[in-house]
Design an enzyme around this catalytic site. Sequence first.
Site, PDB file in Angstrom:
ATOM      1  N   MET A  81      57.832  33.926  40.953  1.00  0.00           N
ATOM      2  CA  MET A  81      57.162  32.740  41.485  1.00  0.00           C
ATOM      3  C   MET A  81      57.368  31.533  40.574  1.00  0.00           C
ATOM      4  SD  MET A  81      53.516  34.313  42.811  1.00  0.00           S
ATOM      5  CE  MET A  81      53.059  32.805  43.665  1.00  0.00           C
ATOM      6  N   ASP A 240      56.648  37.552  44.457  1.00  0.00           N
ATOM      7  CA  ASP A 240      56.603  38.921  43.928  1.00  0.00           C
ATOM      8  C   ASP A 240      55.240  39.575  44.091  1.00  0.00           C
ATOM      9  OD1 ASP A 240      55.428  37.315  41.977  1.00  0.00           O
ATOM     10  OD2 ASP A 240      56.824  37.870  40.388  1.00  0.00           O
TER      11      ASP A 240
END
Length: 499
Positions: A81, A240
Site C-alpha cells: 500500500m 495487501d
Amino acid sequence: MKYLIGLDVGTSAVKALLVTGEGAIVGSFTVEYPFFSPQPGWIEQNPEDMWRASAEAVRGVLDKYSVSPEDVAGLGLSGQMHSSVFLDEKYEVIRPAILWNDVRTTAQCRSIEAAVGMEVLQEEVCNPVLEGFTLPKVVWLKENEPENYAKLSWLVLPKDYVRFRLTGNVAMEVSDAAGMLMMNVRQRVWSRPILDSLDISPDILPPIVGSSEVAGTITAEAAEATGLTPGTPVVGGGADNACGAVGSGVVVAGRGMVSLGTSGVVLAHLAKPKVVTEGTVHMFNSCVPGEFYMMGVTLSAGLSLSWLRSRLGLEDVSYDVMTKAAESVPPGSRGLVFLPYLTGERTPHGDGNARGSFVGLSATHEQGDLIRAVMEGVAFGFCDSVELLRSAGWNGTSLRALGGGARSPLWKKIIASATGLTLDEINIDEGPALGAAILAGVGTGIYGSVREASDAIIKVERSVEPDEEWRKVYTELYQVYKDLYPALKPSFDRLVRFN
C-alpha cells in the site's frame, strides 16, 4: 481444469499463487527484487523491477506446475500500500517509486494538515496524515523535485502499475486508493476538497475500479512476457491487507483477524464506515463492494522477539526452544513489562519517537522472563488495537490468527487471554495472494460474490480460548502497560537526539 492466479507485489518480492477454480492451492513461485535507501529514511524501488519480477513469477508458476495458459481463467493482484509510482504522459516512469516505509515527508504531513484542516481530512479520507501515505509523497515531489512534478501525468500504486503493464489500461483499485489520502472513502471518488487545497490536479489520478471488477485483459506484449494467453481477464485486486482479509475469510461484519509477522495487524470488517479520532487506526474500503475494514498496526511484533533472540546471542536456538523457556514463567513474567516500540509505534500512539522498554526488571529475572515479557508486550499492543476497533462498533468475539508468530501455541494463548478473544486457526494461510486469486474468481464468474468465494475456501479448523486465570492477570497488567507510555513519552522525546 480452470485455474486462478493471485499475484502479490510486495516490498521485497512478488509471489504468484496458483489456485484451482475450486479453491485448492496448487503452489506458488516467488521472485525477489531490491529496494534502495539513497539517504537515511528514504526507501525507493524501481518500478521496472516490480514488473520484471511479476512477469517472471507468473511464467515461473505456470512452468513449475505444468499448467497450460489457456486454462487460466483470470488473474488478480495484491500489493504494498501507499507506495507511489510516478508516470509521464507516455506512461514511462519518471523517478524511482517512493515506498510506504519511507519517512522523508514529516514536514509535508504538517503542511497538509494546515492547508486542508483536520475536519476536512476526517470527513474525506477518514485517516490521519502519516509519512507512509501517498499524498505527502506527491507534495514532497512538488516541493523538492519540481522538474519531475512537471512531468507527472499519472500517479499509481505498485500493483496498479503492474496491472497497467499487463493490460495497457491505467486504473486505480478502490481498496488501495483508500490508502492514498486522496479519495473520499465513503463516496469512492477522488477528493476535490483535498486536491484543490493543495493545488494538485485530479487529472493525474486514474479511474477508480472495484476489487473484483475486470479492469482489462492480457495484451500480446504481456502474454509474451508472462506466458499467459492474450485476452485473459485481470481484475482490480486489492491492497495487501484488504486481500489478506479476503484470504482469511474476514469479509463480513463481526469477523476480524490478527496477523503476527515482523509487524502485527489487528483488522476488523465493518459494514459501515466509522471514524475513530482517539488513537492511530486506519479505515479503508474493503474488497467487499460498499463495505470497509479498520486496522491497527503494531510495528515491532515478531520483530521484537527476533531482536531479543539476536541480542541474547540465541541465533542458534530455535523459537520453539525459546518459547519453551517462556512457558515455565508464570503469566505476568514476574512483574516484568515490555513496551514493543523498537521502531516507534503506529497504533495507538502514532509516535516515531517511542522506544522499546523493559520496565520492572530485577536481578531475579532470567531469559525465560524476558522472552515471555516480549510476547506479552506484543499481545498488549494488540489489546490497544482491539480497544479502538471496539470503539468503532466492532463486536466480534474471535480473531483469525495468521503469520509466522501465530504458529506458536503459547503466543496464541497469551494473545487470546490478553484480548479476551478466541483465536481461530484456519485451513489456509496464504495471505494476500490467495485473496487476489479469490477476487479473480469472483470477477470471472466462478464465484458469485467475495463472501461466497471466501467462505467456500476458508474454514476454521481449531480455536484457542482465553485462559481465565491468565485473563485476570493480564487485565490488571494491561492497565500498567497503558500507564507506561504517557509516563515515558517526555523521556522518549528527549532521547531522540542521542540516537
